[in-house]
Design a protein around this motif. Structure first.
Motif, PDB file in Angstrom:
ATOM      1  N   SER A   1       0.046 -31.005  24.081  1.00 43.36           N
ATOM      2  CA  SER A   1      -0.678 -32.149  24.626  1.00 43.36           C
ATOM      3  C   SER A   1      -1.557 -32.770  23.551  1.00 43.36           C
ATOM      4  O   SER A   1      -2.363 -32.092  22.930  1.00 43.36           O
ATOM      5  N   GLY A   2      -1.412 -34.084  23.335  1.00 44.74           N
ATOM      6  CA  GLY A   2      -2.204 -34.769  22.322  1.00 44.74           C
ATOM      7  C   GLY A   2      -1.370 -35.807  21.589  1.00 44.74           C
ATOM      8  O   GLY A   2      -0.353 -36.235  22.110  1.00 44.74           O
ATOM      9  N   ILE A   3      -1.744 -36.131  20.405  1.00 46.31           N
ATOM     10  CA  ILE A   3      -2.986 -35.790  19.742  1.00 46.31           C
ATOM     11  C   ILE A   3      -4.063 -36.706  20.299  1.00 46.31           C
ATOM     12  O   ILE A   3      -3.925 -37.936  20.222  1.00 46.31           O
ATOM     13  N   ASN A   4      -5.120 -36.123  20.837  1.00 45.69           N
ATOM     14  CA  ASN A   4      -6.149 -36.928  21.475  1.00 45.69           C
ATOM     15  C   ASN A   4      -6.961 -37.709  20.457  1.00 45.69           C
ATOM     16  O   ASN A   4      -7.260 -37.234  19.364  1.00 45.69           O
ATOM     17  N   ARG A   5      -7.352 -38.924  20.854  1.00 45.41           N
ATOM     18  CA  ARG A   5      -8.243 -39.748  20.045  1.00 45.41           C
ATOM     19  C   ARG A   5      -9.683 -39.323  20.348  1.00 45.41           C
ATOM     20  O   ARG A   5     -10.317 -39.787  21.280  1.00 45.41           O
ATOM     21  N   GLY A   6     -10.195 -38.372  19.559  1.00 44.28           N
ATOM     22  CA  GLY A   6     -11.519 -37.805  19.795  1.00 44.28           C
ATOM     23  C   GLY A   6     -11.419 -36.320  20.069  1.00 44.28           C
ATOM     24  O   GLY A   6     -10.408 -35.822  20.581  1.00 44.28           O
ATOM     25  N   ALA A   7     -12.479 -35.610  19.721  1.00 42.54           N
ATOM     26  CA  ALA A   7     -12.490 -34.149  19.862  1.00 42.54           C
ATOM     27  C   ALA A   7     -12.582 -33.725  21.318  1.00 42.54           C
ATOM     28  O   ALA A   7     -13.059 -34.470  22.178  1.00 42.54           O
ATOM     29  N   ASN A   8     -12.133 -32.512  21.598  1.00 43.45           N
ATOM     30  CA  ASN A   8     -12.308 -31.865  22.906  1.00 43.45           C
ATOM     31  C   ASN A   8     -12.850 -30.467  22.659  1.00 43.45           C
ATOM     32  O   ASN A   8     -12.092 -29.499  22.555  1.00 43.45           O
ATOM     33  N   MET A   9     -14.183 -30.380  22.562  1.00 46.13           N
ATOM     34  CA  MET A   9     -14.847 -29.130  22.221  1.00 46.13           C
ATOM     35  C   MET A   9     -15.936 -28.835  23.254  1.00 46.13           C
ATOM     36  O   MET A   9     -16.371 -29.716  23.991  1.00 46.13           O
ATOM     37  N   GLY A  10     -16.395 -27.580  23.269  1.00 49.00           N
ATOM     38  CA  GLY A  10     -17.454 -27.229  24.211  1.00 49.00           C
ATOM     39  C   GLY A  10     -17.071 -27.576  25.635  1.00 49.00           C
ATOM     40  O   GLY A  10     -15.943 -27.356  26.081  1.00 49.00           O
ATOM     41  N   GLN A  11     -18.017 -28.170  26.373  1.00 48.20           N
ATOM     42  CA  GLN A  11     -17.775 -28.515  27.777  1.00 48.20           C
ATOM     43  C   GLN A  11     -16.778 -29.656  27.948  1.00 48.20           C
ATOM     44  O   GLN A  11     -16.339 -29.929  29.075  1.00 48.20           O
ATOM     45  N   ASP A  12     -16.411 -30.322  26.833  1.00 45.65           N
ATOM     46  CA  ASP A  12     -15.396 -31.374  26.921  1.00 45.65           C
ATOM     47  C   ASP A  12     -14.136 -30.895  27.623  1.00 45.65           C
ATOM     48  O   ASP A  12     -13.431 -31.693  28.260  1.00 45.65           O
ATOM     49  N   VAL A  13     -13.831 -29.613  27.488  1.00 44.37           N
ATOM     50  CA  VAL A  13     -12.545 -29.126  28.001  1.00 44.37           C
ATOM     51  C   VAL A  13     -12.440 -29.287  29.514  1.00 44.37           C
ATOM     52  O   VAL A  13     -11.335 -29.347  30.054  1.00 44.37           O
ATOM     53  N   THR A  14     -13.578 -29.357  30.216  1.00 48.94           N
ATOM     54  CA  THR A  14     -13.523 -29.537  31.676  1.00 48.94           C
ATOM     55  C   THR A  14     -13.227 -30.982  32.053  1.00 48.94           C
ATOM     56  O   THR A  14     -12.720 -31.251  33.141  1.00 48.94           O
ATOM     57  N   TYR A  15     -13.572 -31.921  31.177  1.00 46.94           N
ATOM     58  CA  TYR A  15     -13.295 -33.332  31.426  1.00 46.94           C
ATOM     59  C   TYR A  15     -11.912 -33.747  30.937  1.00 46.94           C
ATOM     60  O   TYR A  15     -11.288 -34.645  31.484  1.00 46.94           O
ATOM     61  N   SER A  16     -11.457 -33.109  29.893  1.00 47.39           N
ATOM     62  CA  SER A  16     -10.335 -33.596  29.096  1.00 47.39           C
ATOM     63  C   SER A  16      -8.991 -33.540  29.816  1.00 47.39           C
ATOM     64  O   SER A  16      -8.527 -32.477  30.226  1.00 47.39           O
ATOM     65  N   GLY A  17      -8.326 -34.692  29.896  1.00 47.14           N
ATOM     66  CA  GLY A  17      -6.961 -34.694  30.388  1.00 47.14           C
ATOM     67  C   GLY A  17      -6.006 -34.043  29.411  1.00 47.14           C
ATOM     68  O   GLY A  17      -4.993 -33.461  29.805  1.00 47.14           O
ATOM     69  N   THR A  18      -6.320 -34.123  28.123  1.00 46.86           N
ATOM     70  CA  THR A  18      -5.509 -33.464  27.106  1.00 46.86           C
ATOM     71  C   THR A  18      -5.466 -31.958  27.342  1.00 46.86           C
ATOM     72  O   THR A  18      -4.398 -31.336  27.351  1.00 46.86           O
ATOM     73  N   VAL A  19      -6.637 -31.372  27.540  1.00 46.93           N
ATOM     74  CA  VAL A  19      -6.718 -29.926  27.748  1.00 46.93           C
ATOM     75  C   VAL A  19      -6.150 -29.535  29.106  1.00 46.93           C
ATOM     76  O   VAL A  19      -5.420 -28.540  29.219  1.00 46.93           O
ATOM     77  N   THR A  20      -6.442 -30.302  30.137  1.00 48.64           N
ATOM     78  CA  THR A  20      -5.996 -29.898  31.477  1.00 48.64           C
ATOM     79  C   THR A  20      -4.497 -30.084  31.675  1.00 48.64           C
ATOM     80  O   THR A  20      -3.898 -29.397  32.509  1.00 48.64           O
ATOM     81  N   ALA A  21      -3.869 -30.964  30.909  1.00 49.61           N
ATOM     82  CA  ALA A  21      -2.407 -31.003  30.938  1.00 49.61           C
ATOM     83  C   ALA A  21      -1.843 -29.695  30.412  1.00 49.61           C
ATOM     84  O   ALA A  21      -0.872 -29.139  30.958  1.00 49.61           O
ATOM     85  N   ALA A  22      -2.458 -29.165  29.353  1.00 50.21           N
ATOM     86  CA  ALA A  22      -2.035 -27.865  28.831  1.00 50.21           C
ATOM     87  C   ALA A  22      -2.320 -26.757  29.840  1.00 50.21           C
ATOM     88  O   ALA A  22      -1.506 -25.833  30.013  1.00 50.21           O
ATOM     89  N   LEU A  23      -3.448 -26.832  30.527  1.00 52.51           N
ATOM     90  CA  LEU A  23      -3.760 -25.826  31.545  1.00 52.51           C
ATOM     91  C   LEU A  23      -2.764 -25.871  32.698  1.00 52.51           C
ATOM     92  O   LEU A  23      -2.386 -24.831  33.252  1.00 52.51           O
ATOM     93  N   GLU A  24      -2.327 -27.071  33.073  1.00 52.25           N
ATOM     94  CA  GLU A  24      -1.315 -27.184  34.125  1.00 52.25           C
ATOM     95  C   GLU A  24      -0.017 -26.516  33.683  1.00 52.25           C
ATOM     96  O   GLU A  24       0.657 -25.846  34.490  1.00 52.25           O
ATOM     97  N   ALA A  25       0.334 -26.668  32.415  1.00 51.45           N
ATOM     98  CA  ALA A  25       1.524 -25.987  31.905  1.00 51.45           C
ATOM     99  C   ALA A  25       1.366 -24.480  32.009  1.00 51.45           C
ATOM    100  O   ALA A  25       2.306 -23.763  32.397  1.00 51.45           O
TER     101      ALA A  25
END
Length: 248
Positions: free
Chosen positions: A90-114
């Motif tokens: 999932s990505g490459i996202n325009r902008g970092a996804n670190m710390g609490q970002d992971v709860t907001y991030s669609g980039t990260v949560t698409a990977a979590l859905e997988a």
């Protein structure tokens, strides 16, 4: 493999990622039809989710989904495409996804859905919000190939993904295995009559705590953080038991 994102199917980051991932095998791009940044782990139920074939800038085909990044993976797993893939990236996202970002991030949560669907997954983000050209993602794509190649070789534990963040430097100093750091948000509320908008500068955070994702990226290293779907605060369980909560 499946490549997805949250910036939208025509974003430059997903084109850079899909192109790079073809070094490792065939690639199917399935991504939101429009930008779904900060959509979190939204899953659309009992509503229509359109999915249409589109053509990317390099003339390759992709599937544009009228839903969230998690929707892209959920409907793929339910029969939109041949399932399972070897890996979801999932990505490459325009902008970092670190710390609490992971709860907001669609980039990260698409990977979590997988991961929920039993497939190893990697989320990839570039800490550069103005990365508007495919060329801006070249170093991030190179690092992503290195990580995904290892995932294909070694696999991942159940319900676990890798969250990869790359600094906007080329070449990066190296790769660091990290834990989540602490973000500090400076959101502001803009208002026009009865219309509101959340705005504000890019979030900051504690960049001095060695070993965190924020520290690594700030120092010019790519950060690789394993993330698990078990959100239980295990260390707090004993303290919570001492509260002696009863239903009497």
């Amino acid at each position: 493999m499946i490549v997805t994102n949250d910036d939208g199917v025509q974003a430059p980051g997903i084109l850079a990622l899909a192109t790079a991932m073809r070094q490792l095998g065939s690639v199917q791009v399935i991504a939101p039809s429009v930008n779904q940044s900060a959509s979190g782990h939204k899953k659309t139920l009992f509503q229509d989710i359109p999915a249409n074939e589109v053509v990317l800038a390099d003339k390759t085909s992709a599937i544009a989904v009228g839903g969230s990044p998690a929707d892209c993976i959920a409907i793929a797993a339910l029969g939109l495409v041949e399932w399972p893939p070897r890996v979801v990236v999932s990505g490459i996202n325009r902008g970092a996804n670190m710390g609490q970002d992971v709860t907001y991030s669609g980039t990260v949560t698409a990977a979590l859905e997988a991961a929920i669907q039993g497939v190893p997954a990697v989320a990839v983000s570039l800490a550069q919000r103005d990365a508007d050209r495919v060329e801006d993602y070249a170093e991030a794509a190179r690092i992503a190939v290195m990580v995904v190649r290892k995932v294909l070789e070694k696999g991942l534990p159940p319900l676990t993904i890798l969250n990869l963040n790359i600094p906007p430097v080329s070449p990066v100093k190296g790769l660091r295995l990290t834990r989540q750091g602490v973000r500090i948000y400076a959101d502001e509320l803009a208002r026009e009559n009865n219309i509101y908008r959340i705005v504000g500068p890019e979030p900051g955070g504690n960049y001095e705590e060695e070993g965190t994702d924020l520290w690594a990226v700030n120092k010019g290293y790519a950060s690789l953080t394993p993330i698990h779907l078990d959100l239980t605060a295990h260390r707090f369980l004993a303290d919570l038991a001492a509260w002696d909560i009863t239903t009497d």
